[in-house]
Every structure is written in structure tokens, then in C-alpha cells.
Motif scaffolding. Structure first.
Motif, PDB file in Angstrom:
ATOM      1  N   SER A 127      22.552  91.782 124.276  1.00 27.66           N
ATOM      2  CA  SER A 127      23.376  90.857 125.052  1.00 27.66           C
ATOM      3  C   SER A 127      22.670  90.649 126.381  1.00 27.66           C
ATOM      4  CB  SER A 127      24.797  91.391 125.264  1.00 27.66           C
ATOM      5  OG  SER A 127      24.777  92.662 125.880  1.00 27.66           O
ATOM      6  N   GLU A 128      22.700  89.427 126.835  1.00 25.39           N
ATOM      7  CA  GLU A 128      21.965  89.050 128.053  1.00 25.39           C
ATOM      8  C   GLU A 128      20.488  89.444 127.950  1.00 25.39           C
ATOM      9  OE1 GLU A 128      24.404  89.315 131.857  1.00 25.39           O
ATOM     10  OE2 GLU A 128      25.359  90.868 130.642  1.00 25.39           O
ATOM     11  N   GLY A 129      19.956  89.372 126.729  1.00 26.67           N
ATOM     12  CA  GLY A 129      18.550  89.653 126.507  1.00 26.67           C
ATOM     13  C   GLY A 129      18.163  91.114 126.555  1.00 26.67           C
ATOM     14  N   VAL A 130      19.144  92.015 126.603  1.00 24.80           N
ATOM     15  CA  VAL A 130      18.865  93.449 126.732  1.00 24.80           C
ATOM     16  C   VAL A 130      19.523  94.191 125.571  1.00 24.80           C
ATOM     17  CG1 VAL A 130      19.098  95.510 128.176  1.00 24.80           C
ATOM     18  CG2 VAL A 130      18.765  93.254 129.246  1.00 24.80           C
ATOM     19  N   GLU A 131      18.727  94.984 124.858  1.00 25.04           N
ATOM     20  CA  GLU A 131      19.294  95.739 123.746  1.00 25.04           C
ATOM     21  C   GLU A 131      20.259  96.802 124.266  1.00 25.04           C
ATOM     22  OE1 GLU A 131      18.256  98.347 119.764  1.00 25.04           O
ATOM     23  OE2 GLU A 131      16.621  97.755 121.088  1.00 25.04           O
ATOM     24  N   GLY A 132      21.452  96.842 123.676  1.00 25.48           N
ATOM     25  CA  GLY A 132      22.419  97.886 123.971  1.00 25.48           C
ATOM     26  C   GLY A 132      23.223  97.699 125.239  1.00 25.48           C
ATOM     27  N   LYS A 133      22.954  96.662 126.007  1.00 26.44           N
ATOM     28  CA  LYS A 133      23.626  96.516 127.307  1.00 26.44           C
ATOM     29  C   LYS A 133      25.142  96.485 127.164  1.00 26.44           C
ATOM     30  CE  LYS A 133      23.661  93.760 131.546  1.00 26.44           C
ATOM     31  NZ  LYS A 133      23.068  92.623 132.291  1.00 26.44           N
ATOM     32  N   TYR A 134      25.630  95.876 126.112  1.00 27.89           N
ATOM     33  CA  TYR A 134      27.074  95.747 125.900  1.00 27.89           C
ATOM     34  C   TYR A 134      27.743  97.107 125.690  1.00 27.89           C
ATOM     35  CZ  TYR A 134      31.403  94.061 123.666  1.00 27.89           C
ATOM     36  OH  TYR A 134      32.705  93.788 123.335  1.00 27.89           O
ATOM     37  N   TYR A 135      26.996  98.079 125.187  1.00 27.84           N
ATOM     38  CA  TYR A 135      27.604  99.319 124.714  1.00 27.84           C
ATOM     39  C   TYR A 135      27.488 100.498 125.677  1.00 27.84           C
ATOM     40  CZ  TYR A 135      27.718  96.846 120.268  1.00 27.84           C
ATOM     41  OH  TYR A 135      27.969  95.939 119.286  1.00 27.84           O
ATOM     42  N   VAL A 136      26.651 100.418 126.687  1.00 31.94           N
ATOM     43  CA  VAL A 136      26.379 101.584 127.531  1.00 31.94           C
ATOM     44  C   VAL A 136      27.175 101.512 128.827  1.00 31.94           C
ATOM     45  CG1 VAL A 136      24.111 101.982 126.539  1.00 31.94           C
ATOM     46  CG2 VAL A 136      24.329 100.483 128.526  1.00 31.94           C
ATOM     47  N   TRP A 137      27.354 102.694 129.469  1.00 25.71           N
ATOM     48  CA  TRP A 137      28.226 102.810 130.630  1.00 25.71           C
ATOM     49  C   TRP A 137      27.574 103.678 131.712  1.00 25.71           C
ATOM     50  CZ3 TRP A 137      33.108 100.491 130.391  1.00 25.71           C
ATOM     51  CH2 TRP A 137      33.505 100.059 129.124  1.00 25.71           C
TER      52      TRP A 137
END
Length: 679
Positions: A317-327
Motif C-alpha cells: 500500500s502506498e508503494g510499500v510492502e506491509g505498510k498497511y499491517y505494521v504498527w
């Protein structure tokens, strides 16, 4: 996207092809127009195969296919073709076989150079821009200066490929094949963290189901222990989405901690089946809870509004792998109360500095992949309001794209999974989920000419392949056992007859991947390798064996046996390459048929069915004969015609290979008879 460019992919329905519709590369879809252009312009073909949620496919597009310089060179040298591997698994399989043979490995994006008559002479996967430019120039020079040599190479490759893909290796399987296969699989078992091999680690849920059944067949506890430990480790690891549920594609490390973040429908389906099987094997509610969590994700995020299931969710998302899932811990603290944040950080094992490093550079991202610590059931229950707050907040982020096409075969897997959960847990929610997909697929993808493979953008298309038939038959047979609606059993049997008519190899036995006459293919493959998705032949053999047990149809059983035997020599040598086929052989080796005669809404009938379903007997089938369906059921399963209720009470007939015990009206006696028959 570059709006000043538009190529022929703009007219396609595949999300993957549409992603490339505005590349400056002059892409063609797979088809006659592209092949005629290559012939007429005397150009080789640049074949690029991928799928919409593939991270490295996105990278290669950004680096190369959106680049004007690269596109100019490719357009000069090649006729370029884009293929969505999920739309054309036949094309993908043929050229992946070539890629693996020529390079020793494979993956996506797949890059293959072909002559105009589709014969390969070069194969690879992802190439950085500079490497790709150099490669294109080399091919241009060889095509101009060494054409005869290059075509000779492609002829030899194509002939060897054809012989390999269409071969059979017949033979009878040894009596101890189940134990041998399980022992062989255990040689790669990694006991510290569960799973098989080192890294990357894939879920391989079909293998876990096989190990549980092997343990039941052989009595070797270590086989079951390996499967159960792996299922627990996956649920606790970063490979499982701890906030939104569902399984990511695979783990990049040995501990199941760092996933490749895409989510595929078929992975969810096979995982549900494995956790349902584990629940039935152990009666441990942990496995039921996990299966239902995965189904909750599928229902919430992958269900198409009319009822079918969408294919996948991207890693990026937004061109970055995993960005949606990490905190970050700061995000968690901002969203939650102090007590909730403390509970979340402890339960999800976060770190102030983050635990996630960029895969390419190895640098810390400052963010956390959430893993679930070993907490009690009560603690897990208290965690749910916290998880729901995080999920609500996460939905406000830029979400990964979804591949919204509905594939008949993958929906068949999910229908089977949700049906098995609905029956095992006596949970109508999951049965209805399966029913919605089945009704959708039968309405949209089943025609007088046969099944279609894809439904997307309001229309169905693509000739059905073996997996479409085999997986949907499995799903419909499973849905019959969950609903006892004979319409699904009738549809399953009709599709089985179509599958045999259209795909059976009448000379060497086994099933071809595509019908005879499918255009533009170098071969009609007969696939048996069970990878992330089980092979068409494995599931065809299993589904036919299951359907034969449900109907008593000896012809279906014989076809299933011939399918297993068609590949028996290879299976005996490398059984772990096709554990789905070994599972089919195990079902054919003997199972139980149970017919309950009674009114479906009678509490005594429901109690009878409930008792039968509490016994772990994975080779059983259950039919329900009612006053309203008895005639239709007898037409599909003739062995039920003379079975009747005793003393006006719901009655169970427990049979082993169609030899039945005396009928009983006692649910507990029926369960005891089934347990004895299953030994």
C-alpha cells in the motif's frame, strides 16, 4: 499510470492486466492478434507473466515497464504479451516448467522469450532495469545474427517440454504408501518452530491435513504432533494477521515472524480446512476459533457482494510492502487507553524501536509486525475489544488493492472449506457463506458449453480448466454434506461427468489440464505436483473418490483409481510431491458411508447427525434421506433406496465400503458403530 499511453490491455477485465494498460510498452493480451503480429513483423515474443498482488511484479513495472527508454527498446525488438497467471494457469504452468528447467528455480514476474510460434528460447523471473536492457539488446542481436541456432534451441526445448508435460508414469502404489509419504515429509520437518524446511516457510496446509490423516491411519503420534505444532505456530506468528485475521502468503524467516504480506483466497481456504481437521482430530477449541477467524476475514474482506469470493489482497500500500499491517508503539498508545495499550503491546510482542526490518536493505523500519504471545483463553477474550479498535483505525489507512475477479476453481476450494466448517461446527453462518458462493458460481460461470473460469467486471469468460471442475466438484460435494440439499449433489455428479468427458486422457489415463483443441498451447499438460494450490489431478482423484462414496457410483470410483494409478510410479518415488494424490488413494483404500433417515428438523435427527460429526473419521461421508428427497436421492445414490426409518424414529445406517451394520435409532450407538468402522 501514464494517461498519455494506452495499450490493448485497457480492454481487459483482469486487474493485473489493467495495471499495465497505460505502460508505454505496447502490451498485447495472450491471443491470436499478438501471434499474428509477431509472425508478420518477424519479431520474437516477450512474454511476461504475473498477478495483481505480486510485489516484485510491481517493482519490475515501476523500474522498467513504465520507463520510456525501456519501452522504446522493447517495442522495437519484441511483440510483448502480458498474462495474468490466475486467468491462464495453463499458460503459466507451461512456461513456469520451462523457467524452472532452464534456471533451476521459478517465480513471478516470469520473463520468457519466445519465437513467433510460441517456442521458448530464454527464461527468467525478475530483472532490474539495467539487466533487462542488456538482455533485450542481446536477444535482438541473436535474433538478427544467430536466428537458425536460436530456433534450433527453441525446437528442442519445445519438444522436450511437450513430452514431459503430457507424460504419465503408471504403476500401483505400495500398501504402505501413506506411512512412507508421512515419514518422508517428516524428514524436512523443522521441530523448533514447526513447518517444513528453513526459509521461506509456506503454510502447506494440504500437507498438514495429510499428516493428521496419516496419524489416524498409522497410529504414529509424531505425525499429528508435527501438524498441530505447525498450525499453532502459524496462528501465533506474524504470518497471521493478528488484527484483521487471515493468513499472509508465506514467512520469509524460519520463525513465522516476517511475512510476505499478500493474502490469497486459496491460502485461506486450505488453512480453514486444516484448522477444521485439527479441531476434529483434537476437539481443541483453539483450532475451531482460528478457522472461524479466517472465515471472518474472508466474509468481511474478500466476499464479492453477489456472493462469490474475490481472489487476493495485495502486499503493498502506498508503494510499500506491509505498510498497511505494521504498527509503531506510538500509534498503539494513541489509539488505546493506557491499560489497553499495555495489554496490546504485551500480547502482540511489540518493541519501542520496532521489530520489522526492510527485506531489501535490512534496515529497521521502526514498526512492528504483530505476533500473538502465549496467552490464556480469558486473556485472548479480553484482547478482542483492543483488536477491534486497531482494526477500525487500520481501515482508515490506504488499503492494499484487491484483485476482485472471481475464479471458479478458487471459489470451489473456499466452498469446500466453509462447508466443512459449517458442518463440523454446526454453524449455519459458514454454511450460508459456502452456499452464497456456490449459487453465484453456478449462476454466472456454468453454461450449456461448460464451466467458465473467471467472473470479472460483470461478465464471465475463459474456458474452464481441470481445476475449475475438480475444485468445484469438491466444493459442491462438501456443501451437500453440510446442507443435505440434493441439488448440490446432482450438480457435483453432472460436473464430474463433464470433467471426464472433456479432460480425460483416454490413452494414458489421468486428466489433462485443458480440453482438447485449446488454442495457442505447446502442450496439454497433466499436472500432479501439489504446490501452493493442489494439482488438478490430485483434487480430481479425491473429488471423484468422495463423490463415488456419496453416490455408490462404481464408474466414478474406477476413474479415481485409474487417475492415481496413471501417476503411480512417480508417486511411489516422490510421494511428498503429490500428497493430495496420496490422500485420494487413502480415501479409496476404504471409508465409511453413513445414511441417516429422518425428518431434517426433528431434534432427534439433529442429535443423530451431531453425534456422528463428533467422531474423527476423515474418510466418512454422511447422507440424509428425508420423505421429501428420497426419490431424488435414490436416483443419485441408488444404495439408499431401500433404507428406511425404524419404528418411526430417525435411523442411522453405518456402512463400511457399502457393507452396512444393522440400523440403529440410538445416536450414541450410531457413533459407536462409526468409531468401530473407522478403525
Amino acid at each position: 499510470m501514464n494517461p498519455k499511453h494506452e495499450n490493448r490491455l485497457a480492454n481487459e477485465t483482469s486487474p493485473y492486466l489493467l495495471q499495465h494498460a497505460h505502460n508505454p510498452v505496447d502490451w498485447f493480451p495472450w491471443g491470436e492478434e499478438a501471434f499474428e503480429r509477431a509472425q508478420n513483423e518477424d519479431k520474437p515474443i516477450f512474454l511476461s507473466i504475473g498477478y495483481s498482488t505480486c510485489h516484485w511484479c510491481h517493482v519490475m513495472e515501476r523500474e522498467s515497464f513504465e520507463d520510456e527508454e525501456v519501452a522504446r527498446l522493447m517495442n522495437e525488438v519484441f511483440v510483448s504479451i502480458k498474462v495474468d497467471r490466475e486467468e491462464r494457469p495453463d499458460v503459466d504452468h507451461i512456461y513456469m516448467t520451462v523457467t524452472q528447467a532452464m534456471t533451476g528455480s521459478g517465480g513471478w514476474p516470469m520473463t520468457v522469450m519466445l519465437t513467433p510460434d510460441r517456442k521458448p528460447f530464454f527464461a527468467g523471473t525478475y530483472f532490474p532495469k539495467a539487466t533487462l536492457v542488456n538482455l533485450v539488446r542481446q536477444v535482438r542481436d541473436r535474433w538478427q545474427d544467430q536466428r537458425a541456432e536460436l530456433i534450433g534451441e527453441s525446437d528442442r526445448i519445445a519438444e522436450g517440454l511437450r513430452q514431459y508435460l503430457e507424460r504419465s508414469a503408471p504403476g500401483d502404489l505400495p500398501n504402505d504408501i501413506v506411512a512412507t509419504a508421512a515419514d518422508s515429509l517428516m524428514e524436512s520437518y523443522e521441530p523448533q518452530y514447526g513447518g517444513f524446511g528453513s526459509q521461506p516457510k509456506f503454510p502447506t496446509c494440504l500437507n498438514l491435513i495429510f499428516l493428521l490423516r496419516a496419524a489416524d491411519r498409522t497410529g504414529k503420534k509424531e505425525h499429528a504432533d508435527a501438524a498441530l505444532r505447525t498450525l499453532r505456530a502459524m496462528r501465533h506468528g506474524g504470518i497471521f494477521d493478528q488484527v484483521g485475521f487471515g493468513l499472509h502468503r508465506y514467512s520469509t524467516d524460519v520463525r513465522w515472524r516476517v511475512p510476505h504480506f499478500e493474502k490469497m483466497l486459496y491460502d485461506q481456504a486450505l488453512a480453514v480446512m486444516a484448522y477444521v481437521e485439527a479441531f476434529e482430530f483434537t476437539r481443541d477449541p483453539f483450532y475451531r476459533r482460528t478457522a472461524e477467524e479466517i472465515l471472518e476475514y474472508v466474509e468481511r474482506d474478500l466476499r464479492d457482494e453477489p456472493g462469490g469470493f474475490q481472489s487476493a489482497q495485495d502486499a503493498d500500500s502506498e508503494g510499500v510492502e506491509g505498510k498497511y499491517y505494521v504498527w509503531t508503539e506510538g500509534e498503539i498508545e494513541q489509539l488505546l487507553t493506557p491499560d489497553e495499550a499495555k495489554r496490546a503491546k504485551r500480547a502482540f510482542q511489540t518493541s519501542p524501536n520496532g521489530n520489522y526490518a526492510d527485506e531489501a536493505s535490512g534496515r529497521s523500519t521502526g514498526t512492528n509486525i504483530l505476533e500473538l504471545s502465549q496467552i490464556s483463553h480469558d486473556e485472548y477474550t479480553k484482547l478482542q475489544p483492543v483488536r477491534e479498535k486497531l482494526l477500525k483505525a487500520r481501515y482508515k489507512r490506504v488499503q492494499p488493492i484487491k484483485d476482485d475477479k472471481v475464479l471458479t476453481d478458487w471459489n470451489g476450494l473456499m466452498i469446500a472449506a466453509a462447508s466443512q466448517a459449517g458442518a463440523s461446527f454446526d454453524e449455519p453462518r459458514w454454511t450460508q457463506l459456502a452456499k452464497g458462493s456456490a449459487d453465484f458460481v453456478l449462476a454466472k460461470a456454468k453454461t450449456d458449453q461448460g464451466l467458465l473460469h473467471i467472473y470479472a467486471k460483470g461478465r464471465a469468460k475463459g474456458e474452464g480448466q481441470l481445476t475449475d471442475y475438480a475444485f468445484l466438484i469438491w466444493g459442491l460435494a462438501s456443501l451437500y454434506e453440510a446442507t443435505f440439499d440434493v441439488a448440490y449433489l446432482r450438480q457435483a455428479k453432472s460436473l464430474a461427468e463433464e470433467m471426464i468427458q472433456g479432460f480425460w486422457d483416454s490413452k494414458l489415463a489421468g486428466f489433462h489440464m485443458v480440453r482438447e483443441g485449446t488454442e495457442h498451447l505447446l502442450a496439454r499438460p497433466k499436472e500432479t505436483y501439489d504446490g501452493a494450490i493442489p494439482s488438478g489431478n490430485s483434487v480430481a482423484a479425491y473429488a471423484l473418490a468422495l463423490l463415488a462414496r456419496l453416490t455408490g457410483d462404481a464408474k466414478l470410483e474406477e476413474t479415481a483409481r485409474k487417475t492415481v494409478r496413471a501417476f503411480g510410479a512417480d508417486l511411489a518415488q516422490r510421494p511428498t510431491a503429490s500428497l493430495g494424490m496420496v490422500t485420494a488413494h487413502d480415501l479409496l483404500a476404504g471409508g465409511q458411508e453413513v445414511v441417516v433417515v429422518g425428518e431434517p428438523n426433528d431434534p432427534a435427527t439433529k442429535e443423530m447427525l451431531a453425534q456422528l460429526r463428533t467422531t474423527y473419521s476423515p474418510r466418512k461421508v454422511v447422507l440424509l434421506k428425508t420423505p421429501s428427497n428420497s426419490e431424488v436421492l435414490a436416483g443419485l445414490a441408488a444404495f439408499t433406496s431401500d433404507l428406511s426409518a425404524q419404528d418411526g424414529k430417525p435411523t442411522a445406517y453405518v456402512c463400511r465400503n457399502f457393507a452396512c451394520e444393522l440400523p440403529t435409532t440410538s445416536p450414541f450407538k450410531a457413533r459407536s458403530l462409526l468409531e468401530r468402522a473407522a478403525k
